[in-house]
Design an enzyme around this catalytic site. Structure first.
Site, PDB file in Angstrom:
ATOM      1  N   GLY A 241       0.869  -1.448  -0.394  1.00  0.00           N
ATOM      2  CA  GLY A 241      -0.298  -0.166  -0.287  1.00  0.00           C
ATOM      3  C   GLY A 241       0.880   1.559   0.108  1.00  0.00           C
ATOM      4  O   GLY A 241      -0.112   2.751   0.268  1.00  0.00           O
TER       5      GLY A 241
ATOM      6  N   ARG B  85      -4.977  -9.030  -9.223  1.00  0.00           N
ATOM      7  CA  ARG B  85      -6.421  -9.972  -9.687  1.00  0.00           C
ATOM      8  C   ARG B  85      -6.204  -9.003 -10.845  1.00  0.00           C
ATOM      9  O   ARG B  85      -7.303  -8.554 -11.208  1.00  0.00           O
ATOM     10  CB  ARG B  85      -7.397 -10.452  -8.905  1.00  0.00           C
ATOM     11  CG  ARG B  85      -6.805 -10.554  -7.220  1.00  0.00           C
ATOM     12  CD  ARG B  85      -6.713 -11.478  -6.625  1.00  0.00           C
ATOM     13  NE  ARG B  85      -7.234 -12.747  -7.543  1.00  0.00           N
ATOM     14  CZ  ARG B  85      -6.893 -14.094  -8.740  1.00  0.00           C
ATOM     15  NH1 ARG B  85      -6.451 -14.444  -8.037  1.00  0.00           N
ATOM     16  NH2 ARG B  85      -8.129 -14.818  -8.749  1.00  0.00           N
ATOM     17  N   ILE B  86      -6.752 -10.580 -11.929  1.00  0.00           N
ATOM     18  CA  ILE B  86      -7.381  -9.527 -13.500  1.00  0.00           C
ATOM     19  C   ILE B  86      -9.117  -9.953 -13.475  1.00  0.00           C
ATOM     20  O   ILE B  86      -9.183 -10.242 -12.813  1.00  0.00           O
ATOM     21  CB  ILE B  86      -7.179 -10.750 -14.023  1.00  0.00           C
ATOM     22  CG1 ILE B  86      -5.365 -11.342 -14.287  1.00  0.00           C
ATOM     23  CG2 ILE B  86      -7.557 -10.332 -15.473  1.00  0.00           C
ATOM     24  CD1 ILE B  86      -4.612 -12.428 -15.188  1.00  0.00           C
TER      25      ILE B  86
ATOM     26  N   ASN C 234      -4.988   2.874 -13.129  1.00  0.00           N
ATOM     27  CA  ASN C 234      -3.981   1.846 -12.719  1.00  0.00           C
ATOM     28  C   ASN C 234      -2.714   1.989 -12.765  1.00  0.00           C
ATOM     29  O   ASN C 234      -2.288   2.748 -13.908  1.00  0.00           O
ATOM     30  CB  ASN C 234      -3.884   0.208 -13.620  1.00  0.00           C
ATOM     31  CG  ASN C 234      -3.160  -0.679 -13.107  1.00  0.00           C
ATOM     32  OD1 ASN C 234      -2.421  -0.750 -11.937  1.00  0.00           O
ATOM     33  ND2 ASN C 234      -2.121  -1.610 -13.429  1.00  0.00           N
TER      34      ASN C 234
ATOM     35  N   HIS D  60       1.657   1.055 -12.880  1.00  0.00           N
ATOM     36  CA  HIS D  60       2.155   0.023 -12.945  1.00  0.00           C
ATOM     37  C   HIS D  60       3.867   0.042 -13.184  1.00  0.00           C
ATOM     38  O   HIS D  60       3.804   1.643 -14.111  1.00  0.00           O
ATOM     39  CB  HIS D  60       2.222  -0.840 -15.023  1.00  0.00           C
ATOM     40  CG  HIS D  60       3.011  -2.394 -15.154  1.00  0.00           C
ATOM     41  ND1 HIS D  60       2.592  -3.248 -14.308  1.00  0.00           N
ATOM     42  CD2 HIS D  60       3.766  -2.335 -15.858  1.00  0.00           C
ATOM     43  CE1 HIS D  60       3.224  -3.904 -15.422  1.00  0.00           C
ATOM     44  NE2 HIS D  60       4.386  -3.884 -15.608  1.00  0.00           N
TER      45      HIS D  60
ATOM     46  N   ASP E 224      -2.982  -4.272 -17.775  1.00  0.00           N
ATOM     47  CA  ASP E 224      -1.608  -3.738 -17.830  1.00  0.00           C
ATOM     48  C   ASP E 224      -1.254  -3.242 -19.546  1.00  0.00           C
ATOM     49  O   ASP E 224      -0.577  -2.086 -20.091  1.00  0.00           O
ATOM     50  CB  ASP E 224       0.147  -4.348 -17.341  1.00  0.00           C
ATOM     51  CG  ASP E 224      -0.105  -4.784 -16.056  1.00  0.00           C
ATOM     52  OD1 ASP E 224      -0.635  -3.952 -15.425  1.00  0.00           O
ATOM     53  OD2 ASP E 224       0.990  -5.725 -16.267  1.00  0.00           O
TER      54      ASP E 224
HETATM   55  C1  GAR Z   1       3.500  -1.259  -7.451  1.00  0.00           C
HETATM   56  O1  GAR Z   1       5.775  -1.130  -8.005  1.00  0.00           O
HETATM   57  C2  GAR Z   1       2.654  -1.231  -8.821  1.00  0.00           C
HETATM   58  O2  GAR Z   1       3.310  -0.383 -10.116  1.00  0.00           O
HETATM   59  C3  GAR Z   1       3.343  -2.522  -9.071  1.00  0.00           C
HETATM   60  O3  GAR Z   1       2.968  -3.321  -7.809  1.00  0.00           O
HETATM   61  C4  GAR Z   1       3.132  -2.575  -6.288  1.00  0.00           C
HETATM   62  C5  GAR Z   1       2.253  -2.123  -5.750  1.00  0.00           C
HETATM   63  O4  GAR Z   1       3.245  -1.656  -4.487  1.00  0.00           O
HETATM   64  N1  GAR Z   1       1.745  -2.554  -9.485  1.00  0.00           N
HETATM   65  C6  GAR Z   1       1.826  -4.082 -10.882  1.00  0.00           C
HETATM   66  O5  GAR Z   1       2.998  -4.485 -11.154  1.00  0.00           O
HETATM   67  C7  GAR Z   1       0.527  -3.629 -11.234  1.00  0.00           C
HETATM   68  N2  GAR Z   1       0.550  -4.840 -12.987  1.00  0.00           N
HETATM   69  P1  GAR Z   1       2.554  -0.858  -3.135  1.00  0.00           P
HETATM   70  O6  GAR Z   1       1.558  -1.482  -2.533  1.00  0.00           O
HETATM   71  O7  GAR Z   1       3.277  -0.618  -2.608  1.00  0.00           O
HETATM   72  O8  GAR Z   1       2.083   0.449  -3.798  1.00  0.00           O
END
Ligand code: GAR
Length: 214
Positions: free
Chosen positions: A11, A90-91, A106, A108, A144
């Site tokens: 988070g 999740r997808i 979103n 990424h 994504d």
């Molecule tokens: C982040 O790096 C985000 O970009 C990635 O998960 C991490 C969550 O970190 N998301 C993906 O890879 C989506 N495809 P967080 O829980 O500390 O925000």
């Protein structure tokens, strides 16, 4: 704009959005944080900020559609008008994506469309990239993928490991997501032919969309 945030983990992006929303002039507020994991660290982040939380475990639902319907109900009940996915792993079903079409962002950790999916930083290092970054985009059915609102570039440095690189990209994510949400919540974005057009977009106005600013 009332926003629901979807998370699965620590988070830190959620925290950056919470902090941004705390500014009196920020055009969005977070009304609920939904996690598919009961032990997601982000739930504590939300609770500490006094934000309502809901845990909806995908394991409790026989199908993706039923899981998504439960998430949709939690978001609607909280009055969410918009969704930010922040490390939600999740997808989503096509129906959910359609319901929230053009109302879901979103983040990424790559310069999309490069390096979709998991283990992004490993693959960036493996490929010998000199530059990577992060992307905030509107959500479409394919993972994504979707119209890009903002991107930040991050150099890959000699000696970088997954840990050092992901930490540097994460710092950029924490600046980029609030910036992108602000633009969208201000109504300054529109989607034309599946590309994001930003109101008053000029070379100079584009500069703040790039991190570091130039
Ligand atoms: C982040 O790096 C985000 O970009 C990635 O998960 C991490 C969550 O970190 N998301 C993906 O890879 C989506 N495809 P967080 O829980 O500390 O925000």
């Amino acid at each position: 704009m009332k926003v629901g945030v979807l998370i699965s983990g620590r988070g830190s992006n959620l925290k950056s959005l919470i902090d941004a929303c705390a500014a009196p002039d920020f055009p969005a507020e977070i009304v609920v944080v939904v996690s598919n994991k009961a032990d997601a660290g982000g739930l504590e982040v939300a609770r500490a900020a006094g934000i309502a939380t809901a845990v909806i475990s995908h394991k409790d639902y026989p199908t993706r559609e039923e899981f998504d319907a439960a998430m949709d109900a939690a978001l609607q009940d909280a009055g969410a008008e918009f969704i930010c996915s922040a490390g939600f792993m999740r997808i989503l079903s096509d129906g959910f994506v359609e319901t929230w079409r053009d109302r879901q962002l979103n983040i990424h950790p790559s310069l999309l469309p490069a390096f979709k999916g998991l283990k992004v930083h490993e693959r960036v290092l493996e490929a010998g990239c000199r530059v990577t970054g992060c992307t905030v985009h509107f959500v479409r059915a394919a993972m994504d993928e979707g119209p890009i609102v903002a991107q930040a570039d991050v150099p890959v440095l000699p000696g970088d490991t997954v840990e050092t690189l992901s930490a540097r990209v994460l710092e950029a994510e924490h600046k980029l997501y609030p910036l992108a949400l602000r633009l969208v919540a201000q109504g300054r974005t529109k989607i034309v032919d599946e590309r994001v057009v930003i109101e008053h977009e000029t070379a100079e106005a584009q500069a703040p969309l790039m991190m570091p600013p130039r």
